[in-house]
Enzyme design. Sequence first.
Site, PDB file in Angstrom:
ATOM      1  N   CYS A 340     -76.341  89.878 -76.104  1.00 25.10           N
ATOM      2  CA  CYS A 340     -75.572  90.613 -75.094  1.00 25.10           C
ATOM      3  C   CYS A 340     -74.429  91.386 -75.745  1.00 25.10           C
ATOM      4  CB  CYS A 340     -75.023  89.642 -74.043  1.00 25.10           C
ATOM      5  SG  CYS A 340     -73.948  90.439 -72.827  1.00 25.10           S
ATOM      6  N   CYS A 343     -70.970  90.997 -73.895  1.00 27.40           N
ATOM      7  CA  CYS A 343     -70.288  89.717 -74.126  1.00 27.40           C
ATOM      8  C   CYS A 343     -69.767  89.607 -75.551  1.00 27.40           C
ATOM      9  CB  CYS A 343     -71.252  88.558 -73.854  1.00 27.40           C
ATOM     10  SG  CYS A 343     -71.881  88.493 -72.177  1.00 27.40           S
ATOM     11  N   ASP A 344     -70.652  89.893 -76.499  1.00 22.41           N
ATOM     12  CA  ASP A 344     -70.357  89.562 -77.889  1.00 22.41           C
ATOM     13  C   ASP A 344     -69.940  90.747 -78.751  1.00 22.41           C
ATOM     14  OD1 ASP A 344     -71.086  86.966 -77.232  1.00 22.41           O
ATOM     15  OD2 ASP A 344     -73.187  87.314 -77.712  1.00 22.41           O
TER      16      ASP A 344
END
Length: 514
Positions: A340, A343-344
């Site tokens: 992701c 997210c990351d």
Amino acid sequence: MVKSNMLDTNLKNQLAQYFGLLKTEVTIGLSAHDEKSKKVREFVEEVVALSDKVKLVEKDLPYTPSFEIKGAFDHGRIIFAGLPLGHEFASFALAMLQAGGIAPKIDDSDKKRIESLGPADFETIVSLSCHNCPDVVQALNIMAILNPKINHTMIDGGTFQDLAESRDVLAVPAIFKDGEFFEGGKQSLASLLDKLGTKVDKGEFANKGLFDTLIIGGGPAAATAAIYAARKGIKTGLVASEFGGQVNETLSIENIPGFKYTEGPDFMVQMKEQVTSLDVDLMTGVLADGIKAVSDKVEISLDNGAKLFAKTAIIATGARWRLIGIPGETEFRNKGVAYCTHCDGPLFKGKNVAVIGGGNSGIEAAIDLAGIVKHVTVLEFLPELKADEILQKKLKSLDNVKVITNAQTTGLYGEGKVERLEYTDRVSGEENKLDIAGCFIQVGLIPNTDWMGDSGIEKNKMGEIITGNDGATNIERIYAAGDATNSKFKQIVIAAGSGATAALGAYNYLMVNE
């Protein structure tokens, strides 16, 4: 005075409305004793000023800056280390409401599972730009609200960057239990409870009776099938580990008719509300682990030992990210291997990363990352990219992205985390190395059909269920829909349409044969 980028008028008005619902007093214990704590102190002070039911006390907590939320009843510790803004603002608001006497909206079965847990201290390291992190933070906060033996601390990785690096956190959310790494990535309340060893009691399913149609799965295909079946007035059930499926991991959606823009979690919340409004028996927290047709009904076995029975069944179990089967792929998950970008991606700011996969998802990931990281290398196995032309055009406009085609990735290597990717040029045979800090794998999906065992349901070589034009499988009474089937294109709107088709197919079967 709090600056507008911390608590603007809109957020203040939202909080004031929420605080009007508080049934009891909530105390915020603030640990903010140094210069770097100024913003957190200002945030808390502005929050306290919004309601007479919210009080402020000074405390010494394990992390500074941080604050604890305490209600008027016995519950576990809930601490926010850093500013709970961005996606975590909702986590903060919900924690305040729940500490103020508003019961969490969860199933009774999940409540019983939480109450059965033993003592545990959880910490979740998050990024405020991560759309998956709030699910974990809110789930663990609910556990702390319902079980006094459970404590939870949300830690903003941006504020406590040294802590995140000391724990080798390269993907969020990163969950620690009693000081040890517990789990990473997207998690729901149900999946966390599963990993903690609790199961929904099989007795919960003892008196379900015979369904007219039972849907297995929780994504858009399953939800649409449930809506269409229930609207026909037949007894409908839906069983899944959690509601939402793969769509819950999709942040930006711009190709659903009627929605110029929406986000996956929001879209599935609306679908869930529609499903539950039609009195569908929604059963979550369990997985199907077997299916078979027996005389005049279908038997579905669950992983908690229970069995459900239906006149017809619709399999809509979706798909999961495909593994490419190289060294380091699973060993470095959450240690540089990620899926992701929203997210990351921020964790790799200023670093070199790779994206494996040249389809739409891979090129979208590369475009997202290009605005965050130092450099992106896209590796595609085929001679050319497979992504839509509009995405390729955007990619070509970026000066910190390089595309390598005919590249067969052979391994990911490093000491404790990803440091190097190796690949082979499929034309020349030359072996190459890339120094990277992260690798985002985007090589498509694999159907969730292995649980069916020796059911006799026909699948193709990809493991996808083969269906007719009415969603029927080769086994009478059993239908299938969505990404678990041999549909050529894997899209939300197509999955939803196939769910409707399967539901109507099952209904027609009942009308003719029952």
